[in-house]
Design a protein around this motif. Sequence first.
Motif, PDB file in Angstrom:
ATOM      1  N   VAL A  79       0.963  -1.230   0.551  1.00 13.39           N
ATOM      2  CA  VAL A  79      -0.616   0.477  -0.141  1.00 13.39           C
ATOM      3  C   VAL A  79       1.045   1.590  -0.134  1.00 13.39           C
ATOM      4  CG1 VAL A  79      -1.708   1.149   1.636  1.00 13.39           C
ATOM      5  CG2 VAL A  79      -2.317  -1.020   1.065  1.00 13.39           C
ATOM      6  N   ASP A  80       1.806   0.896   0.988  1.00 10.88           N
ATOM      7  CA  ASP A  80       2.981   2.389   0.883  1.00 10.88           C
ATOM      8  C   ASP A  80       3.471   2.931  -0.520  1.00 10.88           C
ATOM      9  OD1 ASP A  80       4.336   0.346   1.124  1.00 10.88           O
ATOM     10  OD2 ASP A  80       5.220   1.219   3.164  1.00 10.88           O
ATOM     11  N   MET A  81       4.360   1.514  -1.238  1.00 12.45           N
ATOM     12  CA  MET A  81       4.681   1.977  -2.531  1.00 12.45           C
ATOM     13  C   MET A  81       3.760   2.586  -3.065  1.00 12.45           C
ATOM     14  SD  MET A  81       7.613   1.669  -4.977  1.00 12.45           S
ATOM     15  CE  MET A  81       8.671   0.455  -3.649  1.00 12.45           C
ATOM     16  N   SER A  82       2.489   2.064  -3.786  1.00 11.18           N
ATOM     17  CA  SER A  82       1.571   2.125  -3.868  1.00 11.18           C
ATOM     18  C   SER A  82       1.577   3.841  -4.310  1.00 11.18           C
ATOM     19  CB  SER A  82       0.271   1.621  -4.152  1.00 11.18           C
ATOM     20  OG  SER A  82      -0.927   1.910  -3.232  1.00 11.18           O
ATOM     21  N   LEU A  83       1.362   4.648  -3.016  1.00 12.98           N
ATOM     22  CA  LEU A  83       0.942   6.167  -2.351  1.00 12.98           C
ATOM     23  C   LEU A  83       2.360   6.651  -3.321  1.00 12.98           C
ATOM     24  CD1 LEU A  83      -0.956   5.366   0.598  1.00 12.98           C
ATOM     25  CD2 LEU A  83      -1.837   6.478  -1.857  1.00 12.98           C
ATOM     26  N   LYS A  84       3.601   6.116  -3.062  1.00  8.77           N
ATOM     27  CA  LYS A  84       4.804   6.555  -2.910  1.00  8.77           C
ATOM     28  C   LYS A  84       5.020   6.856  -4.573  1.00  8.77           C
ATOM     29  CE  LYS A  84       7.124   5.450   1.406  1.00  8.77           C
ATOM     30  NZ  LYS A  84       8.238   4.520   1.612  1.00  8.77           N
ATOM     31  N   ASP A  85       4.675   5.727  -5.628  1.00  7.14           N
ATOM     32  CA  ASP A  85       5.439   5.448  -6.480  1.00  7.14           C
ATOM     33  C   ASP A  85       3.736   4.649  -7.372  1.00  7.14           C
ATOM     34  OD1 ASP A  85       5.616   5.928  -9.384  1.00  7.14           O
ATOM     35  OD2 ASP A  85       7.416   4.295  -8.210  1.00  7.14           O
ATOM     36  N   PRO A  86       2.572   5.955  -7.848  1.00 10.06           N
ATOM     37  CA  PRO A  86       1.427   5.054  -8.611  1.00 10.06           C
ATOM     38  C   PRO A  86       1.783   4.512  -9.881  1.00 10.06           C
ATOM     39  CG  PRO A  86       0.670   7.248  -7.480  1.00 10.06           C
ATOM     40  CD  PRO A  86       2.460   7.005  -7.446  1.00 10.06           C
ATOM     41  N   ASP A  89       2.837   1.292  -9.508  1.00  4.43           N
ATOM     42  CA  ASP A  89       2.005   0.055  -8.772  1.00  4.43           C
ATOM     43  C   ASP A  89       1.876   0.028 -10.285  1.00  4.43           C
ATOM     44  OD1 ASP A  89       0.541  -0.913  -6.618  1.00  4.43           O
ATOM     45  OD2 ASP A  89      -0.882  -0.174  -7.888  1.00  4.43           O
ATOM     46  N   ALA A  90       0.804   0.661 -11.180  1.00  2.00           N
ATOM     47  CA  ALA A  90       0.011   0.773 -11.705  1.00  2.00           C
ATOM     48  C   ALA A  90       0.439  -0.393 -13.133  1.00  2.00           C
ATOM     49  CB  ALA A  90      -0.497   2.174 -13.123  1.00  2.00           C
ATOM     50  N   ASP A  91       2.208   0.284 -13.511  1.00  2.00           N
ATOM     51  CA  ASP A  91       3.160  -0.943 -13.936  1.00  2.00           C
ATOM     52  C   ASP A  91       2.788  -2.245 -13.687  1.00  2.00           C
ATOM     53  OD1 ASP A  91       4.110  -1.600 -16.726  1.00  2.00           O
ATOM     54  OD2 ASP A  91       6.690  -0.611 -15.587  1.00  2.00           O
ATOM     55  N   GLU A  92       3.304  -2.210 -13.035  1.00  2.00           N
ATOM     56  CA  GLU A  92       3.110  -3.848 -12.527  1.00  2.00           C
ATOM     57  C   GLU A  92       2.185  -4.272 -12.758  1.00  2.00           C
ATOM     58  OE1 GLU A  92       5.237  -5.951 -10.393  1.00  2.00           O
ATOM     59  OE2 GLU A  92       7.119  -4.523 -11.621  1.00  2.00           O
ATOM     60  N   ASN A  93       1.160  -4.158 -11.651  1.00  2.00           N
ATOM     61  CA  ASN A  93      -0.046  -4.550 -11.333  1.00  2.00           C
ATOM     62  C   ASN A  93      -1.312  -4.644 -13.169  1.00  2.00           C
ATOM     63  OD1 ASN A  93       0.989  -5.702  -9.349  1.00  2.00           O
ATOM     64  ND2 ASN A  93      -0.559  -3.323  -8.440  1.00  2.00           N
ATOM     65  N   PRO A 139     -11.553   0.953  -2.849  1.00  2.00           N
ATOM     66  CA  PRO A 139     -10.105   0.877  -2.195  1.00  2.00           C
ATOM     67  C   PRO A 139      -9.160   2.698  -2.081  1.00  2.00           C
ATOM     68  CG  PRO A 139     -10.155   0.184  -4.716  1.00  2.00           C
ATOM     69  CD  PRO A 139     -11.971   0.536  -3.873  1.00  2.00           C
ATOM     70  N   PRO A 140      -8.753   2.157  -1.010  1.00  2.00           N
ATOM     71  CA  PRO A 140      -8.047   3.940  -0.828  1.00  2.00           C
ATOM     72  C   PRO A 140      -6.913   4.159  -1.205  1.00  2.00           C
ATOM     73  CG  PRO A 140      -8.258   3.241   1.333  1.00  2.00           C
ATOM     74  CD  PRO A 140      -8.872   1.447   0.470  1.00  2.00           C
ATOM     75  N   SER A 141      -6.169   3.138  -1.568  1.00  2.00           N
ATOM     76  CA  SER A 141      -5.186   2.697  -2.056  1.00  2.00           C
ATOM     77  C   SER A 141      -4.495   2.907  -3.563  1.00  2.00           C
ATOM     78  CB  SER A 141      -4.189   2.175  -1.146  1.00  2.00           C
ATOM     79  OG  SER A 141      -3.967   1.269  -1.580  1.00  2.00           O
ATOM     80  N   PHE A 142      -3.666   3.651  -4.231  1.00  2.00           N
ATOM     81  CA  PHE A 142      -3.104   2.894  -5.569  1.00  2.00           C
ATOM     82  C   PHE A 142      -3.594   0.854  -5.479  1.00  2.00           C
ATOM     83  CE2 PHE A 142      -2.034   7.261  -5.294  1.00  2.00           C
ATOM     84  CZ  PHE A 142      -3.390   7.414  -6.248  1.00  2.00           C
ATOM     85  N   TYR A 143      -2.517   0.856  -4.521  1.00  2.00           N
ATOM     86  CA  TYR A 143      -2.715  -0.870  -4.940  1.00  2.00           C
ATOM     87  C   TYR A 143      -4.018  -1.708  -5.175  1.00  2.00           C
ATOM     88  CZ  TYR A 143      -2.029  -5.195  -3.146  1.00  2.00           C
ATOM     89  OH  TYR A 143      -1.931  -6.721  -2.494  1.00  2.00           O
ATOM     90  N   GLY A 144      -5.226  -1.077  -4.082  1.00  2.00           N
ATOM     91  CA  GLY A 144      -6.403  -2.017  -4.270  1.00  2.00           C
ATOM     92  C   GLY A 144      -6.838  -1.579  -5.780  1.00  2.00           C
ATOM     93  N   PHE A 145      -6.951  -0.449  -5.941  1.00  2.00           N
ATOM     94  CA  PHE A 145      -7.809   0.001  -7.508  1.00  2.00           C
ATOM     95  C   PHE A 145      -6.802  -1.009  -8.315  1.00  2.00           C
ATOM     96  CE2 PHE A 145      -8.377   2.836 -11.124  1.00  2.00           C
ATOM     97  CZ  PHE A 145      -9.719   3.311 -10.617  1.00  2.00           C
ATOM     98  N   THR A 146      -5.428  -1.019  -8.314  1.00  2.00           N
ATOM     99  CA  THR A 146      -5.477  -1.727  -9.518  1.00  2.00           C
ATOM    100  C   THR A 146      -5.196  -3.473  -9.149  1.00  2.00           C
ATOM    101  OG1 THR A 146      -3.253  -2.078  -8.373  1.00  2.00           O
ATOM    102  CG2 THR A 146      -3.070  -0.200 -10.322  1.00  2.00           C
ATOM    103  N   LYS A 147      -5.402  -3.517  -7.922  1.00  2.00           N
ATOM    104  CA  LYS A 147      -6.370  -4.891  -8.057  1.00  2.00           C
ATOM    105  C   LYS A 147      -7.569  -4.830  -8.461  1.00  2.00           C
ATOM    106  CE  LYS A 147      -2.608  -7.134  -6.139  1.00  2.00           C
ATOM    107  NZ  LYS A 147      -2.113  -9.078  -7.661  1.00  2.00           N
ATOM    108  N   MET A 148      -8.064  -3.979  -7.950  1.00  2.00           N
ATOM    109  CA  MET A 148      -9.785  -4.545  -8.403  1.00  2.00           C
ATOM    110  C   MET A 148      -9.518  -3.896  -9.652  1.00  2.00           C
ATOM    111  SD  MET A 148     -12.849  -1.263  -7.229  1.00  2.00           S
ATOM    112  CE  MET A 148     -11.430   0.130  -8.401  1.00  2.00           C
ATOM    113  N   ALA A 149      -9.213  -3.200 -10.871  1.00  2.00           N
ATOM    114  CA  ALA A 149      -9.132  -2.550 -11.856  1.00  2.00           C
ATOM    115  C   ALA A 149      -8.837  -4.411 -12.829  1.00  2.00           C
ATOM    116  CB  ALA A 149      -8.290  -1.732 -12.392  1.00  2.00           C
TER     117      ALA A 149
END
Length: 308
Positions: A79-86, A89-93, A139-149
């Motif tokens: 979660v913290d990495m997704s907030l530091k570097d969206p 996070d999107a590229d990986e997930n 989801p409140p984080s980019f990590y949760g959002f990319t998983k939802m996507a």
Amino acid sequence: MKVLVTGGAGFIGSHVVRALLAEGHEVTVLDNLFTGSLDHIPLSEVHSWVMDIRGTRARREIEFSRFDAIVHLAGQTMVDMSLKDPYYDADENLMGTVNILEAARKSGVGRIVMASTAAVYGDVAQSRLPLVEETPLLPPSFYGFTKMAVEHYLSLYYRNYGLPYVVLRFANVYGERQGDKGEGGVISIFAKRIAKGQGITIFGDGEQTRDFIYAGDVAGGILAALKTENVNTEYNLATQTETSLNQLIHLFAEVAGRDIEPEYADARKGDIRRSMLANGKAKAGLGWEPKVSLKEGLANTYEYFARK
């Protein structure tokens, strides 16, 4: 069955690989070793590809190999990495997963089992716990959002190309070979420090809760997802039990046989206050249920790190 496990040299992947081999499956591991390690898996029993899920080489190798199924575990999990570097996070997930899906549909893969997360639900009202799969995803984080996507991508790949899938939303996974990163990393961090006689820090008041599930039980759920006829849907893999971090420390004290007094620090941005997932759908649709108690799993994890 011929199975590819992306992220197979990682923490959860190493448990999945062992479970697949125990059932006699032919296993290939794809891992870039950013957080994983080949030491985690029995190399003499698997095919291993050191490469990135985002690369052209990975797509070509998957298309050529024509797997019966893919267990997709690789990706950014913090979660913290997704907030530091969206972007990362999107590229990986997102892009990494689309690369795998393209190879799968072009080579006739029979099923994708995808690792998702409790983070897709977000921080919901206490009255809604335990969370069922039909809970609205916020989801409140980019990590949760990319998983939802990614979950939506799987649904669309099935609707447009006929690629069957099973999404597994993991609660907070822990166990042997876990690193300090990812959603369940608090247990590995605590286990390592307690085994060394070092102090531990809780971010927040310690009353925030999680649904901790042992990695061996998650591996069992993944094997069930590879076999079930109830596909093209989502399942929670969870214990349906809410445990606070303060309660976790109490259990660690019992396992370690000594008193533990944690320090407390400010809560971290993006963290969910309370989390517990319902597992009734997985019990019915996968014929699966967790077998390892939290205390037993903590003992396994603590003893593993105490030997390191």
